[in-house]
Design an enzyme around this catalytic site. Sequence first.
Site, PDB file in Angstrom:
ATOM      1  N   HIS A 367       9.305   8.163  15.430  1.00 58.41           N
ATOM      2  CA  HIS A 367      10.069   8.272  14.200  1.00 58.41           C
ATOM      3  C   HIS A 367      11.298   7.532  14.263  1.00 58.41           C
ATOM      4  O   HIS A 367      11.759   6.540  13.624  1.00 58.41           O
ATOM      5  CB  HIS A 367      10.332   9.827  13.520  1.00 58.41           C
ATOM      6  N   GLU A 368      12.166   8.113  15.294  1.00 57.38           N
ATOM      7  CA  GLU A 368      13.704   7.613  15.509  1.00 57.38           C
ATOM      8  C   GLU A 368      13.420   5.931  15.721  1.00 57.38           C
ATOM      9  O   GLU A 368      14.425   5.270  15.233  1.00 57.38           O
ATOM     10  CB  GLU A 368      14.323   8.370  16.701  1.00 57.38           C
ATOM     11  N   HIS A 371      13.122   3.540  13.077  1.00 49.89           N
ATOM     12  CA  HIS A 371      14.138   3.115  12.273  1.00 49.89           C
ATOM     13  C   HIS A 371      14.947   1.917  12.737  1.00 49.89           C
ATOM     14  O   HIS A 371      15.408   1.256  11.955  1.00 49.89           O
ATOM     15  CB  HIS A 371      15.413   4.155  12.496  1.00 49.89           C
ATOM     16  N   GLU A 391      13.414   6.327   5.379  1.00 50.39           N
ATOM     17  CA  GLU A 391      12.858   7.444   6.071  1.00 50.39           C
ATOM     18  C   GLU A 391      11.437   7.597   6.038  1.00 50.39           C
ATOM     19  O   GLU A 391      10.859   7.931   7.153  1.00 50.39           O
ATOM     20  CB  GLU A 391      13.735   8.622   5.403  1.00 50.39           C
ATOM     21  N   HIS A 455      15.835  12.308   3.357  1.00 44.75           N
ATOM     22  CA  HIS A 455      14.573  13.029   3.874  1.00 44.75           C
ATOM     23  C   HIS A 455      13.870  13.545   2.823  1.00 44.75           C
ATOM     24  O   HIS A 455      12.430  14.075   3.232  1.00 44.75           O
ATOM     25  CB  HIS A 455      15.100  13.979   5.187  1.00 44.75           C
TER      26      HIS A 455
END
Length: 756
Positions: A367-368, A371, A391, A455
């Site tokens: 996920h991170e 980004h 997101e 989010h």
Amino acid sequence: MPQRHHTPVRRRRATALALVALGSLLVVTTPRIATAAPADATPAKHHAVPRAGAAPTFLSPAKHAALIEEARSGAAGTAKRLGLGAEEKLLVKDVVKDADGTVHTRYDRTYAGLPVLGGDLVVHDKGNRTTVTKAHAARLTVPSLSPKLSASGAADKAEAVSRGREVKGPEAESEPRLVIWAGGSGRSVLAWESEVRGVQEDGTPSELQVVVDATTGKRLLAAEKVHTGTGTGQFVGEVPLGTTPSGSGYQLTDPDRAGHKTYDLNQRTSGTGTLFTDDNDVWGDGTPSDRQTAGVDVAYGAAATWDFYKEVFDRNGIRNDGVAAYSRAHYGNNYVNAFWQDSCFCMTYGDGEGDNHPLTALDVAAHEMSHGVTASTAGLIYSGESGGLNEATSDIFAAAVEFHENLPADPGDYFVGEKIDINGDGTPLRYMDKPSRDGASRDYWSSTLGNVDVHYSSGPANHFFYLLSEGSGARTVNGVDYDSPTSDGLPVTGVGIENAQAIWYRALTTYMTSTTDYAGARTATLSAAADLFGAYSPTYLAVTDAWAGINVGDRVALGVNLAPTGDQISGIGQAVDLRLDAFTTNNGATLSYEATGLPDGLTLSPEGRITGTPTTLGTSEVTVTVTDSTGASASQTFDWRIAYVYGSSTRVDIPDNGPAVESAVTITGREGNASATTTVYVNIVHTYRGDLTVDLVGPDGTVYSLLNRSGGSADNVDQTFTVDASAQPLEGTWKLRVRDRAAADVGYLARWQLTP
């Protein structure tokens, strides 16, 4: 819930070399067909193989750099070819090349030497055909390049915004820079951009991007650039690691993935930390008490994410330039979070409550770090609807990485942080099949979605991806039960996660821009689906169904589709040009048009355009029929009123929280009074319609209220009002009066129309 352990991992160089060879065999030129375990028996899906020509081509760092340089050298010619203004220049951000030779070049823009935020665009060159996708469609122009607000004043406002978000110790990182802001729905404006650094309430670093109007000081954007997730400890089980011999020991430096390094921050909150080392290449013992355990999860998460993008999309690293990011474990004390920073191109993990639950889940890492992929491609602004899509993109690829890896300890699922017991009850952080199960996320799009925390505004896009992958209704995937609803109550048939992720990735890297909203994401994914599977193919139609399932756009019926045409009002003696919007899903079929009941003076062309000048007052019932060459057809009926219509399309700017402005039309040569059903069409572009009052003022000064601060935070006014103006003489000057009665949002009157 019981703690999951993994056994120590022993990694010898011979094994590493064998895996390198295996990895090289998995690099293909089309999005990879399923490697994860097949779903359990569920309703059928659409099965299709993406077109090889639309797949991205693997670019070595040297080839990627060469394409960038080629685009840079031709940027001036490209700007001229696109018809950009003399003050505008293009700056190359990235280049993607398809297997069929199509080149997609992503540019940022400058105006009079100033960076344009929200001015990015993508040029698609295929042979002699060029198309362009723009973040800001309107022509760039500002009345002045001289700011009324000083740089120091802008810095003060930015720090105040940061303090309002409870950031500790906010301080402008450097002098604010003057920019052109084109990220809103209105005109471009001169602005100041600041970056304020501090520490968020939970201990996460803050890099807050703040943009304020250089004339009024109004805040235009406040977006956090440190992207976070939450959790309390994860392990990936026994996994291979890429390590490098160093003296008599080993370093956690991955030679197979551009030398990605994993560091131990030793509970500090700054710096790089200490590179993980080991004397025998056996890392971790599966418990948080062994500091290497977190390092194993961190290093594996980085490797799995790198491999996913390379093996599935031929992407060479996060930025597609072959350069590794780095990872830092053991951040701070009792820090229940993890985050990605573009500024250091690094990933950081906390140890959770009591420094005993490392934040090292595979989906957290994917996920991170995704980004970073978004930042280097579409650059979706981390605010409003584009922030929700940013997101959601990370959630989407987190799920995709899990399915791709298919670890026994963490098989693929459509949850986010499912093993992170943040609530103490074992529940996931987010649910893609029905996002509202987390108590805050939205299942479907609405006009207020942009006001929700990113989010949670990510929910509808996550829901779209689940529907596109698996379909609606009850089903079981990898032993997990799901039951996904749709906003229109109609079913959606999935296309499989491999095809769904291929569509989203191409949309992100080829068609989305920094300001893409949900409607724009629908357009981008349909363009991607057309490239990969063909326009109006079953997979393409599944994309439309999945978007309709979250209340974005309409479903496409098989055969001829004719977009609704509302009742029309046209002025007598005034030119008409109405194009019917129709298409057919029958590939290769041609369309023919016919109409009955058209008002006198109007005709329908073979291409579906109604043109002419009305000559007779009255109302006609018009029926339009569109037929394709296979015999499929669609019809619709609407009323067309020919009347005396007066209006103005002269733009009138509306001052923020200021005096009323007016636009006037004068009627002459008409006797008698206006109608008891006088209609007033109003088109106002504004970012908060609840600020506005709108009145019609008759020739004798009588005021008729049309809009009195209703509609809340929705954008714009595009509405027809009916009033009883029978006491007013027709002849004279009629005015539309508009006033903005609250601070912070601006707009303008685009046009209005009076039918008395």
